[in-house]
Enzyme design. Structure first.
Site, PDB file in Angstrom:
ATOM      1  N   GLY A   7      16.994 -44.719 -10.219  1.00 58.68           N
ATOM      2  CA  GLY A   7      16.776 -46.071  -9.713  1.00 58.68           C
ATOM      3  C   GLY A   7      15.754 -46.701 -10.639  1.00 58.68           C
ATOM      4  O   GLY A   7      14.572 -46.330 -10.615  1.00 58.68           O
ATOM      5  N   ASP A  32      19.974 -45.191 -13.886  1.00 56.17           N
ATOM      6  CA  ASP A  32      20.464 -46.174 -12.913  1.00 56.17           C
ATOM      7  C   ASP A  32      21.981 -46.289 -13.075  1.00 56.17           C
ATOM      8  O   ASP A  32      22.521 -45.933 -14.121  1.00 56.17           O
ATOM      9  CB  ASP A  32      19.792 -47.538 -13.159  1.00 56.17           C
ATOM     10  CG  ASP A  32      19.793 -48.432 -11.924  1.00 56.17           C
ATOM     11  OD1 ASP A  32      18.733 -48.593 -11.302  1.00 56.17           O
ATOM     12  OD2 ASP A  32      20.880 -48.973 -11.582  1.00 56.17           O
ATOM     13  N   ARG A  88      13.141 -50.893   7.830  1.00 56.67           N
ATOM     14  CA  ARG A  88      13.569 -49.891   6.842  1.00 56.67           C
ATOM     15  C   ARG A  88      14.766 -49.103   7.371  1.00 56.67           C
ATOM     16  O   ARG A  88      15.645 -48.695   6.637  1.00 56.67           O
ATOM     17  CB  ARG A  88      12.423 -48.920   6.542  1.00 56.67           C
ATOM     18  CG  ARG A  88      11.197 -49.543   5.895  1.00 56.67           C
ATOM     19  CD  ARG A  88      10.113 -48.488   5.753  1.00 56.67           C
ATOM     20  NE  ARG A  88       8.881 -48.982   5.148  1.00 56.67           N
ATOM     21  CZ  ARG A  88       7.871 -49.525   5.835  1.00 56.67           C
ATOM     22  NH1 ARG A  88       7.957 -49.672   7.138  1.00 56.67           N
ATOM     23  NH2 ARG A  88       6.768 -49.896   5.201  1.00 56.67           N
ATOM     24  N   SER A 119      13.346 -43.578  -1.440  1.00 54.47           N
ATOM     25  CA  SER A 119      14.312 -44.487  -0.805  1.00 54.47           C
ATOM     26  C   SER A 119      14.154 -44.473   0.716  1.00 54.47           C
ATOM     27  O   SER A 119      13.887 -43.428   1.313  1.00 54.47           O
ATOM     28  CB  SER A 119      15.739 -44.081  -1.175  1.00 54.47           C
ATOM     29  OG  SER A 119      15.859 -43.902  -2.563  1.00 54.47           O
ATOM     30  N   HIS A 175       7.157 -43.223   8.231  1.00 48.25           N
ATOM     31  CA  HIS A 175       6.923 -44.376   7.352  1.00 48.25           C
ATOM     32  C   HIS A 175       7.748 -45.552   7.878  1.00 48.25           C
ATOM     33  O   HIS A 175       8.718 -45.991   7.260  1.00 48.25           O
ATOM     34  CB  HIS A 175       7.314 -44.002   5.913  1.00 48.25           C
ATOM     35  CG  HIS A 175       7.127 -45.112   4.925  1.00 48.25           C
ATOM     36  ND1 HIS A 175       5.917 -45.707   4.672  1.00 48.25           N
ATOM     37  CD2 HIS A 175       8.020 -45.755   4.125  1.00 48.25           C
ATOM     38  CE1 HIS A 175       6.066 -46.651   3.763  1.00 48.25           C
ATOM     39  NE2 HIS A 175       7.339 -46.699   3.424  1.00 48.25           N
TER      40      HIS A 175
HETATM   41  N1  LIG Z   1       8.805 -44.802   0.468  1.00 45.95           N
HETATM   42  C1  LIG Z   1       8.155 -45.908   0.155  1.00 45.95           C
HETATM   43  O1  LIG Z   1       6.941 -45.990   0.341  1.00 45.95           O
HETATM   44  C2  LIG Z   1       8.884 -47.070  -0.425  1.00 45.95           C
HETATM   45  C3  LIG Z   1      10.249 -47.081  -0.465  1.00 45.95           C
HETATM   46  N2  LIG Z   1      10.929 -48.120  -1.019  1.00 45.95           N
HETATM   47  C4  LIG Z   1      12.397 -48.001  -1.061  1.00 45.95           C
HETATM   48  O2  LIG Z   1      12.772 -47.669  -2.402  1.00 45.95           O
HETATM   49  C5  LIG Z   1      14.101 -48.124  -2.638  1.00 45.95           C
HETATM   50  C6  LIG Z   1      14.140 -48.905  -3.945  1.00 45.95           C
HETATM   51  O3  LIG Z   1      13.432 -50.118  -3.821  1.00 45.95           O
HETATM   52  P1  LIG Z   1      13.392 -51.152  -5.041  1.00 45.95           P
HETATM   53  O4  LIG Z   1      13.079 -50.439  -6.291  1.00 45.95           O
HETATM   54  O5  LIG Z   1      12.551 -52.289  -4.627  1.00 45.95           O
HETATM   55  O6  LIG Z   1      14.929 -51.638  -5.076  1.00 45.95           O
HETATM   56  P2  LIG Z   1      15.718 -52.238  -6.340  1.00 45.95           P
HETATM   57  O7  LIG Z   1      16.944 -52.872  -5.795  1.00 45.95           O
HETATM   58  O8  LIG Z   1      14.814 -53.037  -7.190  1.00 45.95           O
HETATM   59  O9  LIG Z   1      16.126 -50.930  -7.174  1.00 45.95           O
HETATM   60  C7  LIG Z   1      17.015 -49.976  -6.711  1.00 45.95           C
HETATM   61  C8  LIG Z   1      17.835 -49.486  -7.883  1.00 45.95           C
HETATM   62  O10 LIG Z   1      18.667 -48.403  -7.443  1.00 45.95           O
HETATM   63  C9  LIG Z   1      19.846 -48.465  -8.234  1.00 45.95           C
HETATM   64  N3  LIG Z   1      20.904 -47.656  -7.651  1.00 45.95           N
HETATM   65  C10 LIG Z   1      21.657 -47.911  -6.569  1.00 45.95           C
HETATM   66  N4  LIG Z   1      22.538 -46.904  -6.363  1.00 45.95           N
HETATM   67  C11 LIG Z   1      22.308 -45.984  -7.329  1.00 45.95           C
HETATM   68  C12 LIG Z   1      22.884 -44.730  -7.650  1.00 45.95           C
HETATM   69  N5  LIG Z   1      23.865 -44.201  -6.927  1.00 45.95           N
HETATM   70  N6  LIG Z   1      22.410 -44.071  -8.727  1.00 45.95           N
HETATM   71  C13 LIG Z   1      21.411 -44.590  -9.478  1.00 45.95           C
HETATM   72  N7  LIG Z   1      20.829 -45.774  -9.231  1.00 45.95           N
HETATM   73  C14 LIG Z   1      21.269 -46.466  -8.164  1.00 45.95           C
HETATM   74  C15 LIG Z   1      20.159 -49.953  -8.289  1.00 45.95           C
HETATM   75  O11 LIG Z   1      21.073 -50.282  -9.353  1.00 45.95           O
HETATM   76  C16 LIG Z   1      18.782 -50.552  -8.467  1.00 45.95           C
HETATM   77  O12 LIG Z   1      18.470 -50.795  -9.840  1.00 45.95           O
HETATM   78  C17 LIG Z   1      14.495 -48.934  -1.402  1.00 45.95           C
HETATM   79  O13 LIG Z   1      15.277 -48.137  -0.536  1.00 45.95           O
HETATM   80  C18 LIG Z   1      13.165 -49.260  -0.757  1.00 45.95           C
HETATM   81  O14 LIG Z   1      13.271 -49.506   0.613  1.00 45.95           O
HETATM   82  C19 LIG Z   1      10.292 -49.183  -1.571  1.00 45.95           C
HETATM   83  C20 LIG Z   1       8.918 -49.230  -1.555  1.00 45.95           C
HETATM   84  C21 LIG Z   1       8.105 -48.202  -0.972  1.00 45.95           C
HETATM   85  O1  LIG Z   2       8.556 -52.160   3.271  1.00 49.01           O
HETATM   86  C1  LIG Z   2       9.535 -51.652   2.716  1.00 49.01           C
HETATM   87  O2  LIG Z   2      10.706 -51.776   3.096  1.00 49.01           O
HETATM   88  C2  LIG Z   2       9.307 -50.814   1.498  1.00 49.01           C
HETATM   89  C3  LIG Z   2       8.328 -49.786   1.835  1.00 49.01           C
HETATM   90  O3  LIG Z   2       8.649 -48.744   2.360  1.00 49.01           O
HETATM   91  C4  LIG Z   2       6.910 -50.169   1.736  1.00 49.01           C
HETATM   92  O4  LIG Z   2       6.551 -51.045   0.937  1.00 49.01           O
HETATM   93  O5  LIG Z   2       6.131 -49.572   2.479  1.00 49.01           O
END
Ligand SMILES: NC(=O)C1=CN([C@@H]2O[C@H](COP(=O)(O)OP(=O)(O)OC[C@H]3O[C@@H](n4cnc5c(N)ncnc54)[C@H](O)[C@@H]3O)[C@@H](O)[C@H]2O)C=CC1
Ligand SMILES: O=C([O-])CC(=O)C(=O)O
Length: 311
Positions: A7, A32, A88, A119, A175
């Protein structure tokens, strides 16, 4: 040391940038499915080397897992982020299939890697990764508590009007907007309980702001956050690769700790070269115990949905 990040979107690219700039790994692979996207991000980061002063090898890949072979740590950020007004948990339908496929591909090429799951819904995606790969539980780490704790410390520092790095504090539990548990009782300003400086109402507000920290940013940005999430992943990867034995709240598989079984949820862990080296079973008071049990019940409910989604 080699790190693969799947990703190359907002969070993936930001954590790649932080890991490179801070020289935490010698090689970073960004992968990606979007044609050319990871290659572009890798090239862009590569072109900061001479101005920022690091020599990390950067590789971009459009879904070619052979380039990820032999990674020490793999990070899963692939999947969709939420939009304003969503939880989420609503992402599970799309992200479960993506995370399962990615985890299997990664492990086929890096059988000894430690897996960091980002994710969302992260606790359930961590549980899914554990079950799908069959890896030992010390090698599957969900990242959420690092970020939630950094938000907690930020809100405490704002309420106290003191530097964030003088504040200690942890967030445990799920989370999620309603499942995380900021441990206000144990938070301190240079070792002095924060309750000596903040009223109960002020602490309740810090706690509430922390819990909806991600939703607040999503409403402001139109998509979820990435700077603090990316930095939090880098912090965790640093603790693993440099065997720091830091205590970090992470979503890990519980077998009796905190009265829970067969669930991944945030608890304090010692993180080092073997991944989760120890789960620290701190004693919670009755209120915290009740909150933890409720949080686990909600996470367990999401885990049950996996059966319907994945068949
Ligand atoms: N655990 C945490 O604290 C946090 C979790 N997240 C989660 O992280 C994930 C990503 O968030 P962002 O980077 O903002 O989203 P984004 O949309 O900017 O990036 C996600 C990327 O995943 C790629 N992707 C989708 N399917 C794929 C596959 N099968 N193989 C490889 N790449 C693939 C997409 O093309 C995209 O570039 C989301 O589910 C979000 O909710 C985001 C922030 C904090
Ligand atoms: O808020 C969201 O969906 C992404 C995330 O997990 C965070 O920023 O804590």
């Amino acid at each position: 040391m080699k790190v693969t990040i799947v990703g190359a979107g907002n969070v993936g690219a930001t954590c790649a940038d932080a890991i490179a700039y801070r020289r935490i790994a010698s090689e970073i692979v960004l992968l990606d499915i979007r044609e050319g996207f990871a290659e572009g991000k890798a090239l862009d980061i590569m072109q900061t080397q001479t101005t920022l002063g690091f020599n990390t090898k950067m590789v971009g890949s459009t879904n070619d897992y052979s380039k990820t072979a032999g990674s020490d740590v793999v990070v899963i950020t692939s999947g969709i982020p939420r939009k304003p007004g969503m939880t989420r948990e609503e992402l599970i339908g799309i992200n479960a299939g993506i995370v399962k496929g990615v985890a299997e591909n990664l492990l086929a090429h890096s059988p000894n890697a430690i897996v960091v799951v980002v994710s969302n819904p992260m606790d359930t995606m961590t549980y899914l990764t554990l079950k799908a790969t069959g890896l030992p539980k010390n090698r599957i780490i969900g990242m959420g508590g690092t970020l939630d704790s950094s938000r907690f410390k930020t809100y405490l520092s704002l309420a106290l009007d003191k530097p964030a790095n003088d504040i200690q504090g942890m967030v445990i539990g799920g989370h999620g907007d309603t499942t995380m548990i900021p441990l206000t009782r144990l938070a301190s300003y240079n070792g002095v309980p924060v309750s000596q400086f903040l009223s109960e109402e002020e602490l309740a507000k810090v706690s509430a702001d922390t819990m909806v920290g991600g939703a607040t940013l999503t409403a402001l940005l139109g998509t979820s956050a990435w700077y603090a999430p990316g930095a939090s992943v880098a912090f965790l990867v640093d603790a693993i690769l440099n065997d720091q034995k830091k205590m970090i709240p992470c979503s890990v598989y519980l077998e009796g700790e905190y009265g829970q079984n067969d669930i991944c949820i945030g608890v304090p862990c010692i993180i080092g070269k073997n991944g989760v080296e120890k789960i620290v079973d701190i004693s919670l008071n009755e209120d915290e115990k009740a909150k933890f049990a409720k949080s686990a019940e909600a996470v367990r409910g999401m885990n049950a949905d996996l059966k319907t989604i994945l068949g």
